[in-house]
Design a protein around this motif. Structure first.
Motif, mmCIF file in Angstrom:
data_model
loop_
_atom_site.group_PDB
_atom_site.id
_atom_site.type_symbol
_atom_site.label_atom_id
_atom_site.label_comp_id
_atom_site.label_asym_id
_atom_site.label_seq_id
_atom_site.Cartn_x
_atom_site.Cartn_y
_atom_site.Cartn_z
ATOM 1 N N ILE A 52 0.807 -1.279 -0.019
ATOM 2 C CA ILE A 52 0.083 -0.089 0.000
ATOM 3 C C ILE A 52 0.716 1.181 -0.084
ATOM 4 O O ILE A 52 1.890 1.215 0.529
ATOM 5 C CB ILE A 52 -1.029 0.021 1.437
ATOM 6 C CG1 ILE A 52 -0.203 0.032 2.419
ATOM 7 C CG2 ILE A 52 -1.730 -1.206 1.164
ATOM 8 C CD1 ILE A 52 -1.080 0.398 3.684
ATOM 9 N N SER A 53 0.162 2.309 -0.582
ATOM 10 C CA SER A 53 1.050 3.509 -0.531
ATOM 11 C C SER A 53 0.211 4.391 0.367
ATOM 12 O O SER A 53 -0.986 4.460 0.340
ATOM 13 C CB SER A 53 1.053 4.137 -1.871
ATOM 14 O OG SER A 53 -0.295 4.545 -2.434
ATOM 15 N N GLU A 90 5.742 9.107 -3.078
ATOM 16 C CA GLU A 90 4.765 8.271 -2.706
ATOM 17 C C GLU A 90 5.294 7.122 -1.859
ATOM 18 O O GLU A 90 5.371 6.021 -2.528
ATOM 19 C CB GLU A 90 3.692 8.129 -3.324
ATOM 20 C CG GLU A 90 2.496 7.321 -3.065
ATOM 21 C CD GLU A 90 1.477 7.196 -4.336
ATOM 22 O OE1 GLU A 90 1.517 6.086 -4.849
ATOM 23 O OE2 GLU A 90 0.544 7.905 -4.713
ATOM 24 N N THR A 92 5.601 3.268 -0.185
ATOM 25 C CA THR A 92 4.710 2.262 -0.278
ATOM 26 C C THR A 92 5.155 1.348 0.870
ATOM 27 O O THR A 92 6.572 1.349 1.290
ATOM 28 C CB THR A 92 4.706 1.588 -1.636
ATOM 29 O OG1 THR A 92 6.091 1.366 -1.796
ATOM 30 C CG2 THR A 92 4.223 2.466 -2.639
ATOM 31 N N ARG A 116 -9.410 0.911 2.957
ATOM 32 C CA ARG A 116 -8.725 2.134 2.752
ATOM 33 C C ARG A 116 -9.377 3.313 3.749
ATOM 34 O O ARG A 116 -8.321 3.969 4.283
ATOM 35 C CB ARG A 116 -8.993 2.435 1.197
ATOM 36 C CG ARG A 116 -7.941 3.736 1.064
ATOM 37 C CD ARG A 116 -7.996 4.083 -0.552
ATOM 38 N NE ARG A 116 -9.413 3.950 -1.250
ATOM 39 C CZ ARG A 116 -9.363 4.285 -2.474
ATOM 40 N NH1 ARG A 116 -8.433 4.096 -3.359
ATOM 41 N NH2 ARG A 116 -10.767 3.814 -3.081
ATOM 42 N N LYS A 120 -7.093 5.574 6.597
ATOM 43 C CA LYS A 120 -7.227 6.849 6.510
ATOM 44 C C LYS A 120 -7.390 7.589 7.913
ATOM 45 O O LYS A 120 -6.755 8.246 8.591
ATOM 46 C CB LYS A 120 -7.930 7.390 5.465
ATOM 47 C CG LYS A 120 -7.318 6.832 4.035
ATOM 48 C CD LYS A 120 -8.183 7.642 3.037
ATOM 49 C CE LYS A 120 -8.456 8.960 3.006
ATOM 50 N NZ LYS A 120 -9.337 9.397 1.861
ATOM 51 N N SER A 137 -3.643 10.227 2.133
ATOM 52 C CA SER A 137 -4.048 9.381 0.848
ATOM 53 C C SER A 137 -3.629 7.836 1.047
ATOM 54 O O SER A 137 -1.945 7.876 1.108
ATOM 55 C CB SER A 137 -3.584 10.344 -0.570
ATOM 56 O OG SER A 137 -3.602 9.219 -1.643
ATOM 57 N N ARG A 139 -3.479 4.052 -0.882
ATOM 58 C CA ARG A 139 -4.031 3.050 -2.246
ATOM 59 C C ARG A 139 -3.403 1.731 -1.977
ATOM 60 O O ARG A 139 -2.343 1.652 -1.600
ATOM 61 C CB ARG A 139 -3.437 3.804 -3.313
ATOM 62 C CG ARG A 139 -4.136 5.080 -3.753
ATOM 63 C CD ARG A 139 -3.520 5.902 -4.963
ATOM 64 N NE ARG A 139 -3.929 4.810 -5.987
ATOM 65 C CZ ARG A 139 -3.684 4.717 -7.503
ATOM 66 N NH1 ARG A 139 -2.450 5.626 -7.800
ATOM 67 N NH2 ARG A 139 -3.713 3.647 -8.186
ATOM 68 N N LEU A 140 -4.274 0.984 -2.270
ATOM 69 C CA LEU A 140 -3.394 -0.429 -2.660
ATOM 70 C C LEU A 140 -2.816 -0.645 -3.922
ATOM 71 O O LEU A 140 -3.422 -0.197 -5.217
ATOM 72 C CB LEU A 140 -4.777 -1.380 -2.394
ATOM 73 C CG LEU A 140 -4.428 -2.955 -2.824
ATOM 74 C CD1 LEU A 140 -3.552 -3.528 -1.605
ATOM 75 C CD2 LEU A 140 -5.832 -3.753 -2.888
ATOM 76 N N LYS A 141 -1.695 -1.061 -3.959
ATOM 77 C CA LYS A 141 -0.787 -1.054 -5.112
ATOM 78 C C LYS A 141 -0.591 -2.098 -5.834
ATOM 79 O O LYS A 141 -0.153 -2.443 -7.195
ATOM 80 C CB LYS A 141 0.542 -0.607 -5.013
ATOM 81 C CG LYS A 141 0.709 0.844 -4.032
ATOM 82 C CD LYS A 141 0.257 1.844 -4.841
ATOM 83 C CE LYS A 141 1.205 2.322 -5.903
ATOM 84 N NZ LYS A 141 0.848 3.587 -6.806
ATOM 85 N N ASN A 161 -7.972 0.691 -10.157
ATOM 86 C CA ASN A 161 -8.811 1.414 -9.327
ATOM 87 C C ASN A 161 -9.379 0.338 -8.321
ATOM 88 O O ASN A 161 -10.412 0.866 -7.503
ATOM 89 C CB ASN A 161 -10.115 1.797 -10.297
ATOM 90 C CG ASN A 161 -10.410 0.772 -10.887
ATOM 91 O OD1 ASN A 161 -10.257 -0.416 -10.784
ATOM 92 N ND2 ASN A 161 -11.742 1.088 -11.722
ATOM 93 N N GLU A 162 -8.845 -0.715 -7.890
ATOM 94 C CA GLU A 162 -9.178 -1.512 -6.732
ATOM 95 C C GLU A 162 -10.554 -2.159 -6.950
ATOM 96 O O GLU A 162 -11.279 -2.463 -6.089
ATOM 97 C CB GLU A 162 -9.116 -0.829 -5.441
ATOM 98 C CG GLU A 162 -7.639 -0.066 -5.321
ATOM 99 C CD GLU A 162 -7.360 0.604 -3.970
ATOM 100 O OE1 GLU A 162 -8.352 0.266 -3.147
ATOM 101 O OE2 GLU A 162 -6.525 1.026 -4.014
#
Length: 259
Positions: A52-53, A90, A92, A116, A120, A137, A139-141, A161-162
């Protein structure tokens, strides 16, 4: 008599030619302009070995900078990324076997099992003592699904876009071949080391209510071959064995003749 046999033969062929497409048509029995409310929702949750980032920002970027630093070595080491000429970084993080990441300044955070939004909120709560109104922010990478079996382009696909449905996954793989079983599609889902097998019927409009209509990260979509493909494979295998046997016999005869 011959004309009667010809007539019945044509009718017989016509009946089968009309029936065959029902095995390959998606979403049967759907009426024109029919509205089917979706009862399924999907929000991915983070798992062990996910990447994740996390990017922290605020009005005072100097205050946010320590939380975006690249980490040293650790079981949940930061694998940082940067984009082109952009100076923003960013970071990760790899979720370790205990479901944790090592976040700068804050320390170990339990991430596995959270989505997510929850991550957060967790991080924002931890940062309140350091930053006024932090913006986080997440995100799952490594959201990836695999499509195997009777499709045009089998393989693994990274989803940015998960969120992806079974229909979209089949589209990425070029759709099923004509030899694929549309009534018995398998989705294999792993969660905490346990594999769950779901079977669905893509010829039915009830697919939209399936709990696996939305695929999760690392899901495997497998399209089984139909009976025609199995028979074809067996025929080819038997033919190959016959050819190999004939070649062996021929070589043996040639060897005896040469002697």
């Amino acid at each position: 008599m011959q004309y009667r046999l010809l007539f019945f033969g044509i009718v017989f062929i016509g009946l089968f030619s009309c029936k065959a497409p029902t095995n390959v048509v998606y979403f049967q029995n759907s009426e024109n302009l029919e509205k089917i409310p979706s009862t399924t929702t999907f929000t991915p949750v983070f798992k062990v070995d996910d990447i994740i980032s996390i990017l922290v920002s605020a009005a005072d970027m100097d205050a946010a900078r320590p939380f975006n630093l690249m980490q040293g070595s650790s079981t949940s080491a930061v694998l940082g990324e940067s984009s082109g000429g952009n100076s923003s970084v960013e970071p990760t993080y790899l979720i370790d076997e205990n479901g944790n990441i090592d976040f700068p300044v804050v320390g170990s955070l339990k991430i596995a099992g959270l989505n997510r939004v929850q991550v957060k909120e967790l991080i924002k709560e931890k940062l309140k003592i350091y930053i006024n109104d932090p913006i986080v922010s997440v995100r799952l990478k490594n959201f990836k699904i695999t499509v195997m079996g009777e499709v045009v382009r089998p393989g693994s696909f990274t989803i940015p876009n998960e969120r992806i449905t079974i229909i979209e996954a089949l589209g990425l793989a070029g759709d099923m071949t004509i030899k694929g079983q549309r009534e018995n599609v398998m989705v294999i889902r792993e969660n905490e080391g346990v594999n769950t097998y779901h079977r669905i019927d893509l010829t039915s409009k009830t697919i939209f209510d399936s709990p696996v209509y939305y695929l999760a990260q690392n899901d495997v979509l497998y399209i089984e071959p139909n009976e025609s493909r199995v028979k074809e494979s067996k025929t080819r295998s038997n033919l190959l064995n016959v050819i190999i046997s004939m070649i062996g016999v021929t070589l043996s005869v040639i060897t005896l003749i040469i002697r």
